[in-house]
Design an enzyme around this catalytic site. Sequence first.
Site, short mmCIF file in Angstrom:
data_model
loop_
_atom_site.label_atom_id
_atom_site.label_comp_id
_atom_site.label_asym_id
_atom_site.label_seq_id
_atom_site.Cartn_x
_atom_site.Cartn_y
_atom_site.Cartn_z
N ARG A 124 -21.83 -1.49 67.71
CA ARG A 124 -21.31 -0.72 66.56
C ARG A 124 -21.00 0.72 66.97
NH1 ARG A 124 -24.44 -0.58 60.91
NH2 ARG A 124 -26.12 0.41 62.10
N ARG A 157 -24.60 5.45 66.63
CA ARG A 157 -25.76 5.94 65.90
C ARG A 157 -26.96 5.93 66.83
NH1 ARG A 157 -26.23 3.03 60.04
NH2 ARG A 157 -28.39 2.96 60.73
#
Length: 214
Positions: A124, A157
Amino acid sequence: MILILTGAPGAGKGTQADLLADRDGFRKISTGDALRNQIKKGTEIGLKASGYMSAGKLVPDDILLSVLKAEMEAAAGQKILLDGYPRNVNQAESLDKICPNGAVAGVVHLDVAREALITRLSGRRVCSQCGSSFHLTLNPPRTDGICDRCGGSMTQRPDDSAEKVAIRLDVYESETKPVLEFYKARGLYRKVDGNRGTEDVYRQIHAHVVNFAD
Ligand code: AMP
């Protein structure tokens, strides 16, 4: 009316919450987004939360409750979609206390196999400006490293590293899974197969949402 979207990290809650907001008029409340905003702004809540978040652990319940109350007040009178709350049974009980009886119309669980969650989370990438989510191989942006929506740069992240992902999935198993039983006991729990494509998953959720509204 409150709809709760639940599932492990990487199950696709954020993607589906955005679709439900766009297409069905829900006001999305993502406690993870709200906390990241507080961190960006450098608030006291952000300072308190950031250590827990980067460690992949749950932020303490009292902090979450104040974040949730503020978000709920801002959304007063709208159909609310909760993404990422409640994450333990104590939070589910707190939600009961701050909402009128029967306000939680239903709980939809996006069920995804652990190996798929690991693949999704480790690949991601999110936009550092607008927060849109992409994936290196499953859903790459048109231009490498650049957000399709706003042109911002893509970043990983900190809690999507392999080590933090393993911690977050364990926390989900031990703390969040009991929440499913909490709502099963009330007849509010519905499971959808989150391993399928985005539109297919949306259709499954939507079929439940229509029934909840009835
Ligand atoms: P998310 O964006 O939903 O994956 O949330 C990112 C991180 O924010 C989580 O790993 C937790 O550290 C924190 N967080 C978000 N929602 C909650 C919650 N309801 N309770 C405790 N911590 C939360």
